[in-house]
Enzyme design. Structure first.
Site, PDB file in Angstrom:
ATOM      1  N   LYS A   1       0.440   4.194   0.428  1.00  0.00           N
ATOM      2  CA  LYS A   1       0.106   5.210   1.421  1.00  0.00           C
ATOM      3  C   LYS A   1       0.630   4.852   2.810  1.00  0.00           C
ATOM      4  O   LYS A   1       0.550   5.656   3.726  1.00  0.00           O
ATOM      5  CB  LYS A   1      -1.405   5.420   1.483  1.00  0.00           C
ATOM      6  CG  LYS A   1      -1.971   6.028   0.218  1.00  0.00           C
ATOM      7  CD  LYS A   1      -3.456   6.233   0.331  1.00  0.00           C
ATOM      8  CE  LYS A   1      -4.010   6.844  -0.944  1.00  0.00           C
ATOM      9  NZ  LYS A   1      -5.456   7.033  -0.870  1.00  0.00           N
ATOM     10  N   CYS A   2       1.163   3.640   2.965  1.00  0.00           N
ATOM     11  CA  CYS A   2       1.625   3.138   4.259  1.00  0.00           C
ATOM     12  C   CYS A   2       3.144   3.284   4.367  1.00  0.00           C
ATOM     13  O   CYS A   2       3.888   2.749   3.543  1.00  0.00           O
ATOM     14  CB  CYS A   2       1.207   1.672   4.400  1.00  0.00           C
ATOM     15  SG  CYS A   2       1.928   0.828   5.820  1.00  0.00           S
ATOM     16  N   GLY A   3       3.609   3.982   5.410  1.00  0.00           N
ATOM     17  CA  GLY A   3       5.034   4.171   5.617  1.00  0.00           C
ATOM     18  C   GLY A   3       5.790   2.867   5.812  1.00  0.00           C
ATOM     19  O   GLY A   3       6.889   2.692   5.284  1.00  0.00           O
TER      20      GLY A   3
ATOM     21  N   ASN B   1       0.877  -1.166   0.000  1.00  0.00           N
ATOM     22  CA  ASN B   1       0.000   0.000   0.000  1.00  0.00           C
ATOM     23  C   ASN B   1       0.917   1.219   0.000  1.00  0.00           C
ATOM     24  O   ASN B   1       1.585   1.491   1.007  1.00  0.00           O
ATOM     25  CB  ASN B   1      -0.909   0.008   1.225  1.00  0.00           C
ATOM     26  CG  ASN B   1      -1.840   1.206   1.247  1.00  0.00           C
ATOM     27  OD1 ASN B   1      -1.694   2.150   0.478  1.00  0.00           O
ATOM     28  ND2 ASN B   1      -2.813   1.176   2.143  1.00  0.00           N
TER      29      ASN B   1
ATOM     30  N   ARG C   1       6.152   1.292   2.437  1.00  0.00           N
ATOM     31  CA  ARG C   1       7.166   2.005   1.637  1.00  0.00           C
ATOM     32  C   ARG C   1       8.573   1.677   2.108  1.00  0.00           C
ATOM     33  O   ARG C   1       9.479   1.463   1.298  1.00  0.00           O
ATOM     34  CB  ARG C   1       6.927   3.517   1.676  1.00  0.00           C
ATOM     35  CG  ARG C   1       5.694   3.964   0.921  1.00  0.00           C
ATOM     36  CD  ARG C   1       5.646   5.481   0.764  1.00  0.00           C
ATOM     37  NE  ARG C   1       5.777   6.216   2.013  1.00  0.00           N
ATOM     38  CZ  ARG C   1       4.768   6.580   2.794  1.00  0.00           C
ATOM     39  NH1 ARG C   1       3.526   6.255   2.455  1.00  0.00           N
ATOM     40  NH2 ARG C   1       4.987   7.265   3.886  1.00  0.00           N
TER      41      ARG C   1
END
Length: 141
Positions: free
Chosen positions: A11-13, A9, A16
């Site tokens: 949007k997920c740190g 995802n 990433r």
């Protein structure tokens, strides 16, 4: 190592950072944005089992309909969990990574290191600056 897949995802740190660690190892994984392309039931069952988790342990609570669906109740079955995951892919915790060495829910992102070859002698830090690898490619955390 050729076959590395991340259920990601962007949007997920944590997701990433996990992807960045995979790339730090010199690997370009297959990236599946699981909210756009949800895994099939069989895939979920297999990767959760391979990671040594229960389906319940693979659920994400924060920012999901977890409570609204009653998934916090102890009598919820695996079939009900799978039905919920199919209807609401956001319930699948992330990131799951699958390699030749196995599968893992990589929370924290450092868990991906158990699935990858030795790291190159180069430092790596998370997006927030927290060091993960030193200049020799050894775990700091």
């Amino acid at each position: 190592m050729h076959n590395v897949t991340i259920y990601h995802n962007p949007k997920c740190g944590t997701s990433r950072n996990t992807l960045a660690l995979i790339r730090h190892a010199g690997i370009e994984p297959e990236i599946i944005e699981y909210l756009k392309t949800p895994p099939k039931r069989e895939t979920i069952i297999n990767m959760v089992k391979q990671a040594g988790l229960s389906l319940r342990e693979a659920l994400r609570e924060k920012g999901t309909p977890f409570l609204e669906l009653g998934l916090d109740q102890p009598n919820v079955t695996d079939t009900q969990i799978l039905d919920a995951l199919e209807a609401h892919p956001i319930l699948l915790n992330r990131p799951f990574v699958i390699t030749e060495k196995g599968a893992n829910l990589c929370r924290p992102c450092e868990k991906v290191l158990d699935l990858l070859p030795p790291m190159p002698p180069k430092a790596f830090a998370k997006e927030d600056g927290t060091p993960v690898l030193d200049e020799q490619g050894r775990r700091v955390i």
